[in-house]
Scaffold this motif. Structure first.
Motif, PDB file in Angstrom:
ATOM      1  N   MET A   1      57.059  16.793  41.726  1.00 12.73           N
ATOM      2  CA  MET A   1      55.818  17.177  41.562  1.00 12.73           C
ATOM      3  C   MET A   1      55.534  17.568  40.301  1.00 12.73           C
ATOM      4  SD  MET A   1      53.984  20.502  43.384  1.00 12.73           S
ATOM      5  CE  MET A   1      52.455  20.973  42.906  1.00 12.73           C
ATOM      6  N   LYS A   2      54.312  16.942  40.004  1.00 17.09           N
ATOM      7  CA  LYS A   2      53.806  17.349  38.678  1.00 17.09           C
ATOM      8  C   LYS A   2      53.350  18.841  38.468  1.00 17.09           C
ATOM      9  CE  LYS A   2      50.218  15.482  35.515  1.00 17.09           C
ATOM     10  NZ  LYS A   2      49.011  15.853  35.913  1.00 17.09           N
ATOM     11  N   LYS A   3      53.822  19.672  37.757  1.00 19.72           N
ATOM     12  CA  LYS A   3      53.705  20.769  37.502  1.00 19.72           C
ATOM     13  C   LYS A   3      52.145  21.039  36.769  1.00 19.72           C
ATOM     14  CE  LYS A   3      57.458  23.041  38.373  1.00 19.72           C
ATOM     15  NZ  LYS A   3      57.665  23.602  39.836  1.00 19.72           N
ATOM     16  N   THR A   4      51.567  21.981  37.389  1.00 17.06           N
ATOM     17  CA  THR A   4      50.190  22.207  36.893  1.00 17.06           C
ATOM     18  C   THR A   4      50.376  23.461  36.215  1.00 17.06           C
ATOM     19  OG1 THR A   4      49.481  23.072  38.929  1.00 17.06           O
ATOM     20  CG2 THR A   4      48.619  21.013  38.223  1.00 17.06           C
ATOM     21  N   ALA A   5      49.446  23.898  35.300  1.00 16.04           N
ATOM     22  CA  ALA A   5      49.594  25.148  34.440  1.00 16.04           C
ATOM     23  C   ALA A   5      49.235  26.051  35.444  1.00 16.04           C
ATOM     24  CB  ALA A   5      48.591  25.114  33.455  1.00 16.04           C
ATOM     25  N   ARG A   6      49.840  27.551  35.332  1.00 20.12           N
ATOM     26  CA  ARG A   6      49.594  28.587  36.074  1.00 20.12           C
ATOM     27  C   ARG A   6      48.041  28.987  35.646  1.00 20.12           C
ATOM     28  NH1 ARG A   6      52.677  32.801  38.640  1.00 20.12           N
ATOM     29  NH2 ARG A   6      51.889  34.690  38.459  1.00 20.12           N
ATOM     30  N   ARG A   7      47.430  29.395  36.890  1.00 22.09           N
ATOM     31  CA  ARG A   7      45.848  29.608  36.769  1.00 22.09           C
ATOM     32  C   ARG A   7      45.871  31.018  36.201  1.00 22.09           C
ATOM     33  NH1 ARG A   7      43.236  28.676  42.174  1.00 22.09           N
ATOM     34  NH2 ARG A   7      41.189  28.746  40.956  1.00 22.09           N
ATOM     35  N   ASP A   8      44.526  31.305  35.333  1.00 24.18           N
ATOM     36  CA  ASP A   8      44.421  32.520  34.838  1.00 24.18           C
ATOM     37  C   ASP A   8      43.523  33.344  35.947  1.00 24.18           C
ATOM     38  OD1 ASP A   8      44.123  33.965  32.521  1.00 24.18           O
ATOM     39  OD2 ASP A   8      42.124  33.979  33.288  1.00 24.18           O
ATOM     40  N   TYR A   9      43.725  34.516  35.862  1.00 28.26           N
ATOM     41  CA  TYR A   9      42.901  35.198  37.175  1.00 28.26           C
ATOM     42  C   TYR A   9      41.500  34.928  37.223  1.00 28.26           C
ATOM     43  CZ  TYR A   9      40.906  38.988  39.785  1.00 28.26           C
ATOM     44  OH  TYR A   9      40.151  39.570  40.700  1.00 28.26           O
ATOM     45  N   SER A  10      40.804  35.042  35.858  1.00 30.86           N
ATOM     46  CA  SER A  10      39.517  34.730  35.745  1.00 30.86           C
ATOM     47  C   SER A  10      38.895  33.411  36.399  1.00 30.86           C
ATOM     48  CB  SER A  10      39.083  34.732  34.275  1.00 30.86           C
ATOM     49  OG  SER A  10      39.546  33.439  33.605  1.00 30.86           O
ATOM     50  N   THR A  11      39.888  32.481  36.665  1.00 35.65           N
ATOM     51  CA  THR A  11      39.386  31.201  37.547  1.00 35.65           C
ATOM     52  C   THR A  11      39.518  31.301  38.974  1.00 35.65           C
ATOM     53  OG1 THR A  11      41.772  30.290  37.508  1.00 35.65           O
ATOM     54  CG2 THR A  11      40.439  29.859  35.341  1.00 35.65           C
ATOM     55  N   LEU A  12      40.179  32.416  39.357  1.00 36.03           N
ATOM     56  CA  LEU A  12      40.245  32.729  40.899  1.00 36.03           C
ATOM     57  C   LEU A  12      38.725  32.936  41.553  1.00 36.03           C
ATOM     58  CD1 LEU A  12      43.527  34.611  41.295  1.00 36.03           C
ATOM     59  CD2 LEU A  12      43.321  32.011  40.712  1.00 36.03           C
ATOM     60  N   ARG A  13      38.808  32.396  42.749  1.00 37.52           N
ATOM     61  CA  ARG A  13      37.509  32.782  43.453  1.00 37.52           C
ATOM     62  C   ARG A  13      37.034  34.174  43.410  1.00 37.52           C
ATOM     63  NH1 ARG A  13      36.917  31.751  48.701  1.00 37.52           N
ATOM     64  NH2 ARG A  13      34.873  30.568  48.598  1.00 37.52           N
ATOM     65  N   SER A  14      38.095  34.875  43.903  1.00 35.87           N
ATOM     66  CA  SER A  14      37.664  36.469  44.139  1.00 35.87           C
ATOM     67  C   SER A  14      37.351  37.016  42.733  1.00 35.87           C
ATOM     68  CB  SER A  14      39.038  37.155  44.546  1.00 35.87           C
ATOM     69  OG  SER A  14      40.139  36.987  43.571  1.00 35.87           O
ATOM     70  N   SER A  15      37.893  36.690  41.644  1.00 38.66           N
ATOM     71  CA  SER A  15      37.295  37.422  40.525  1.00 38.66           C
ATOM     72  C   SER A  15      35.702  37.480  40.367  1.00 38.66           C
ATOM     73  CB  SER A  15      37.685  36.683  39.008  1.00 38.66           C
ATOM     74  OG  SER A  15      37.228  35.550  38.848  1.00 38.66           O
ATOM     75  N   ALA A  16      35.156  36.370  40.944  1.00 38.52           N
ATOM     76  CA  ALA A  16      33.478  36.534  41.008  1.00 38.52           C
ATOM     77  C   ALA A  16      32.829  37.425  41.728  1.00 38.52           C
ATOM     78  CB  ALA A  16      33.160  34.940  41.521  1.00 38.52           C
ATOM     79  N   TRP A  17      33.733  38.128  42.722  1.00 34.91           N
ATOM     80  CA  TRP A  17      33.358  39.265  43.490  1.00 34.91           C
ATOM     81  C   TRP A  17      33.771  40.521  42.867  1.00 34.91           C
ATOM     82  CZ3 TRP A  17      34.106  34.476  46.317  1.00 34.91           C
ATOM     83  CH2 TRP A  17      33.253  34.142  47.100  1.00 34.91           C
ATOM     84  N   PHE A  18      34.867  40.522  42.413  1.00 32.73           N
ATOM     85  CA  PHE A  18      35.419  41.662  42.099  1.00 32.73           C
ATOM     86  C   PHE A  18      35.619  41.905  40.552  1.00 32.73           C
ATOM     87  CE2 PHE A  18      37.591  40.949  46.182  1.00 32.73           C
ATOM     88  CZ  PHE A  18      36.722  41.764  47.176  1.00 32.73           C
ATOM     89  N   SER A  19      35.485  41.217  39.791  1.00 37.58           N
ATOM     90  CA  SER A  19      35.579  41.634  38.454  1.00 37.58           C
ATOM     91  C   SER A  19      34.122  42.018  37.815  1.00 37.58           C
ATOM     92  CB  SER A  19      36.133  40.469  37.378  1.00 37.58           C
ATOM     93  OG  SER A  19      35.307  39.256  37.587  1.00 37.58           O
ATOM     94  N   GLY A  20      33.861  42.759  36.622  1.00 41.40           N
ATOM     95  CA  GLY A  20      32.945  43.095  36.097  1.00 41.40           C
ATOM     96  C   GLY A  20      32.371  44.445  36.551  1.00 41.40           C
ATOM     97  N   ASP A  21      31.756  45.042  35.664  1.00 41.30           N
ATOM     98  CA  ASP A  21      31.302  46.605  35.782  1.00 41.30           C
ATOM     99  C   ASP A  21      29.777  46.432  36.244  1.00 41.30           C
ATOM    100  OD1 ASP A  21      33.709  47.560  35.824  1.00 41.30           O
ATOM    101  OD2 ASP A  21      33.744  47.651  33.712  1.00 41.30           O
ATOM    102  N   ASP A  22      29.253  45.364  36.626  1.00 34.61           N
ATOM    103  CA  ASP A  22      27.686  45.442  37.008  1.00 34.61           C
ATOM    104  C   ASP A  22      27.471  45.807  38.235  1.00 34.61           C
ATOM    105  OD1 ASP A  22      28.398  43.175  38.274  1.00 34.61           O
ATOM    106  OD2 ASP A  22      27.395  41.798  37.287  1.00 34.61           O
ATOM    107  N   ARG A  23      26.137  45.774  38.679  1.00 33.95           N
ATOM    108  CA  ARG A  23      26.121  46.320  40.144  1.00 33.95           C
ATOM    109  C   ARG A  23      26.803  45.545  41.119  1.00 33.95           C
ATOM    110  NH1 ARG A  23      20.134  45.020  43.024  1.00 33.95           N
ATOM    111  NH2 ARG A  23      20.949  45.525  44.965  1.00 33.95           N
ATOM    112  N   TRP A  24      27.234  44.179  41.057  1.00 34.15           N
ATOM    113  CA  TRP A  24      27.646  43.538  41.923  1.00 34.15           C
ATOM    114  C   TRP A  24      29.183  43.693  41.917  1.00 34.15           C
ATOM    115  CZ3 TRP A  24      23.705  42.833  44.664  1.00 34.15           C
ATOM    116  CH2 TRP A  24      22.524  42.557  44.161  1.00 34.15           C
ATOM    117  N   GLY A  25      30.041  43.346  40.832  1.00 34.74           N
ATOM    118  CA  GLY A  25      31.132  43.981  40.712  1.00 34.74           C
ATOM    119  C   GLY A  25      31.420  45.232  41.578  1.00 34.74           C
ATOM    120  N   VAL A  26      30.919  46.236  41.018  1.00 33.48           N
ATOM    121  CA  VAL A  26      31.023  47.482  41.535  1.00 33.48           C
ATOM    122  C   VAL A  26      30.689  47.891  43.154  1.00 33.48           C
ATOM    123  CG1 VAL A  26      29.914  49.930  41.422  1.00 33.48           C
ATOM    124  CG2 VAL A  26      30.503  48.826  39.481  1.00 33.48           C
TER     125      VAL A  26
END
Ligand code: FES
Length: 585
Positions: free
Chosen positions: A1-26
């Motif tokens: 299997m062709k190895k793919t680069a390990r993904r960075d956390y910021s590219t994960l779906r959940s980071s769109a919900w849980f990262s950041g300190d704005d009203r939505w992240g909080v």
């Protein structure tokens, strides 16, 4: 299997919900902290959904809360953040008229939960017959990294020194009761002895078949499909699956990269080699449809002709799933038939099928045979065609009476299941052991939901005369635990005007399993005349989910999915990292 680069956390779906300190992240973090989670769980951990089909209404899946706890251990240990969620659960024995009416609803539930919540990966917990394909279909459409853990089979039934297999032996003994050869007392004892532990049915029925198929598709850790439900290794494999899904998220190893055409062909080969349930055909076609892959019935027959049955397990063989597991299980079986498989197909381990099977071995040659000495030379299930089934029909040749492989008989027709129940035990029924019993109105639209009514009971007067099998035809399905000569999945079904609709009492029908033919012996002119006179029945539903089902259900040869859920060109609803700010709070 062709190895793919390990993904960075910021590219994960959940980071769109849980990262950041704005009203939505909080906001997203604060609301979830209502469950008592500390700030540590939001520190760049992939969120793993545990999609649980646990339900007390579904005895086969009733132990999955415990399995989920083991999965969570694995997720935490590997640095993920597990969140368990429920979906509807389809309990084969209690849900009426049939779980198949709701398989697509469950698949939609699974897909929508996966795609609408902040999940980076998902562990699918299934068991009973339809829960496994429904979860695979939903996960295929959602297409985020997914791994399946099934609940495992029950311990074997034990009664008066006899081993009992669920369904298969209960059916056999029920016929003895109807024939007056087994007492009511003994029958009551059977009730308490057949289901001795948590888990799904103990034979190679649909649940066991679909678990093996899921492993052959590459969606489960190797060697996990057959471990008994009450065996501690079931929880170990759940824990390992929890750990593995975290890695799969970083590798972006999605269902569309695992459930490829090659994987589907491996699954068909395994289904044939285990003498698997006829239901696997409908489910595999539906799964392929979710992935944008065409899987015609002809492919099943092509692979069946060159795949021997090597599992000596009921209803096609002698032993039970527990014996199969102790003999080496599905991993050993796949190793035996490895020359027939696409050995380089990628699996949830990130490794190939062949790499996964390096350590697999068979420990009991009575239970798992080799290619050089198979149980049967061809696969368990074959596809029939002919003027009675223009779009195909299915028969489990490994479970038929050999003298019916080629048979011509007169039809005894039942217009629907109510008609069948009313007349089947009538001593005046004009039937003998060479008759062919025909059931109409039992397909996807006709029943509706294509229930497992294809195992028509043998008329009591024949049972009393010692007859234990007759040829039966229908547009229904049969349970994976069924045995006997039953042609099912006739397509198109009678309710939409398929030729089955025009069969009459006394018509000659010819079944030729080696020749793959099913013919109604009437002239073309008579066929035309009868089709012209045919009228559809009133629909069963005019509103609600039933109406949606009737408006969109596809025929058996197309997998019985809803037409709008098939993907034209691969999974269309790939769930990328979602970049949004939710104004809804
Ligand atoms: Fe659930 Fe048989 S009833 S697997």
């Amino acid at each position: 299997m062709k190895k793919t680069a390990r993904r960075d956390y910021s590219t994960l779906r959940s980071s769109a919900w849980f990262s950041g300190d704005d009203r939505w992240g909080v906001g997203h973090r604060a609301w979830l902290r209502a469950e008592g989670f500390s700030e540590r769980v939001f520190q760049q951990k992939p969120v793993i959904g545990i999609c649980n089909s646990w339900s007390e209404l579904n005895n086969c899946n009733a132990h999955l809360r415990q399995v989920a706890e083991a999965v969570k251990r694995g997720v935490w240990a590997a640095g993920g953040f597990p969140l368990e969620f429920p979906t509807i659960s389809l309990g084969e024995m209690l849900m009426k008229p049939t779980t198949m009416l709701y398989r697509n609803l469950m698949a939609m539930d699974v897909e929508e939960c996966i795609t609408s919540y902040p999940l980076d990966g998902v562990v699918l917990l299934a068991g009973c017959d339809k829960t496994t394909p429904a979860q695979l279909m939903g996960a295929a459409s959602a297409d985020i990294p997914a791994i399946m853990v099934t609940g495992g089979p029950m311990l074997r039934g034990m009664w008066r020194g006899q081993e009992l297999g669920s369904g298969t032996d209960v059916r056999r003994l029920w016929e003895e009761v109807r024939a007056g050869r087994l007492s009511e007392e003994a029958w009551c004892e059977v009730e308490s002895c057949v289901s001795r532990s948590a888990g799904h049915c103990t034979v190679m029925g649909t649940a066991s078949t679909m678990a093996c198929v899921a492993e052959a598709l590459g969606m489960m850790l190797p060697g996990s499909a057959d471990i008994p439900a009450s065996d501690s290794r079931r929880l170990m494999i759940a824990e390992k699956s929890g750990a593995r899904i975290v890695e799969m998220v970083y590798e972006d190893l999605r269902p569309s990269r695992i459930m490829t055409r090659q994987a589907l062909e491996n699954a068909i080969r395994v289904d044939m080699a285990i003498g698997g349930s006829t239901n696997a055909i409908v489910h595999l076609v539906a799964i392929a449809g979710r992935l944008g892959l065409d899987l015609p019935l002809g492919k099943f027959d092509e692979l069946s002709r060159s795949t021997p049955v090597v599992a000596n397990v009921r209803p096609s063989g002698r032993y039970l799933m527990e014996d199969f597991s102790y003999a080496g299980g599905i991993a050993a079986l796949m190793k035996e038939i490895l020359p027939l498989l696409h050995s380089k197909a990628v699996t949830v381990t990130g490794k190939s099928v062949a790499e996964n099977l390096a350590q697999a071995a068979t420990f009991n040659r009575e239970v798992i045979k080799g290619l050089d000495e198979p149980l049967r030379p061809e696969g368990g299930t074959v596809i029939l065609a002919g003027n009675l089934a223009p779009n195909g029909a299915v028969i489990k040749q490994s479970a038929i009476s050999p003298h019916f492989a080629k048979h011509k008989g007169r039809a005894v027709v039942f217009e629907n299941n109510f008609d069948l129940i009313k007349r089947i035990d009538d001593d005046k029924l004009d039937v003998d052991e060479s008759s062919i019993l025909v059931l109409k109105g039992a397909g996807p639209k006709g029943a509706p939901g294509m229930p497992e009514w294809g195992h028509l009971p043998i008329p009591r007067k024949l049972l009393k005369a010692g007859v234990r099998d007759v040829v039966r035809l229908s547009d229904a399905r049969i349970s994976g635990t069924s045995y006997g000569t039953m042609v099912v999945h006739i397509a198109p079904e009678s309710a939409v005007g398929g030729p089955l609709a025009i069969v009459k009492d006394g018509d000659w029908i010819e079944l030729d399993v080696p020749g793959r033919r099913l013919e109604l012996k009437i002239s073309q002119a008579e066929t035309k005349k009868r089709l012209k006179a045919w009228k559809p029945a009133e629909p069963h539903y005019v509103r609600g989910y039933g109406r949606l089902f009737l408006d969109h259900i596809l025929q058996a040869d197309e997998g019985c999915d809803f037409d709008f859920l098939k993907a034209a060109n691969g999974p269309e609803r790939v769930a990328p990292p979602v970049k949004f700010k939710n104004p809804g709070i």
